[in-house]
Scaffold this active site. Structure first.
Site, mmCIF file in Angstrom:
data_model
loop_
_atom_site.group_PDB
_atom_site.id
_atom_site.type_symbol
_atom_site.label_atom_id
_atom_site.label_comp_id
_atom_site.label_asym_id
_atom_site.label_seq_id
_atom_site.Cartn_x
_atom_site.Cartn_y
_atom_site.Cartn_z
ATOM 1 N N GLY A 47 -12.120 10.549 -12.624
ATOM 2 C CA GLY A 47 -13.496 10.929 -12.887
ATOM 3 C C GLY A 47 -13.840 10.499 -14.300
ATOM 4 N N HIS A 65 -5.844 3.270 -15.350
ATOM 5 C CA HIS A 65 -7.109 2.560 -15.128
ATOM 6 C C HIS A 65 -8.047 2.753 -16.319
ATOM 7 C CE1 HIS A 65 -11.133 1.929 -13.170
ATOM 8 N NE2 HIS A 65 -10.485 0.844 -12.777
ATOM 9 N N ASP A 111 -9.019 -2.916 -11.513
ATOM 10 C CA ASP A 111 -9.469 -2.174 -10.337
ATOM 11 C C ASP A 111 -8.506 -2.344 -9.167
ATOM 12 O OD1 ASP A 111 -11.630 -1.359 -11.833
ATOM 13 O OD2 ASP A 111 -13.117 -2.526 -10.731
#
Length: 137
Positions: A47, A65, A111
């Site tokens: 998030g 990430h 990604d």
């Protein structure tokens, strides 16, 4: 009719989603069986934002990430929120399209790596909406 117009005016104030985020969502769908919404507010890093120590392997995927995107910021002119890239999906395989654009290549790899990591990590429902002050030290 008035209600429709008012509704449309309200919707006009909703900002569009960054294209890169949409691509990441699609990659997550390609690599795994969970929807991207399963990762909103998971652990300490899945998030927006993040702090402390990741609570498990999946949270570590999000941590990695986040740091990958931070590294992308050091590429001149590279904005991870709006830069798009090309890739192919043959479920569950994701292939980033070869490109001379260093930013696009880097972000696609960020990604892709995260989507594959999400798909392989165990999902613990107890790590959804955890208290950051208690669990993310």
């Amino acid at each position: 009719l008035v209600a429709v117009c008012v509704s449309l005016l309200g919707a006009a104030n909703i900002p569009p989603q960054p294209l890169n985020l949409q691509q990441f969502k699609n990659m997550i769908q390609c690599a795994g069986t969970r929807t991207w919404t399963a990762y909103i507010n998971y652990g300490c890093y899945c998030g927006k934002g993040g702090s402390g120590t990741p609570v498990d392997k999946l949270d570590r995927c999000c941590y990695t990430h986040d740091h990958c995107y931070n590294q992308a910021d050091s590429i001149p002119g590279c904005n991870p929120n709006i830069k798009t890239y090309s890739y192919t999906c043959t479920q569950p395989n994701i292939t980033c399209t070869r490109t001379a654009d260093a930013c696009a290549k880097f972000l696609c790899d960020c990604d892709r790596t995260a989507a594959i990591c999400f798909a392989s990590a165990p999902y613990n429902i107890n790590n959804i909406m955890i208290s950051a002050s208690n669990s993310c030290q």
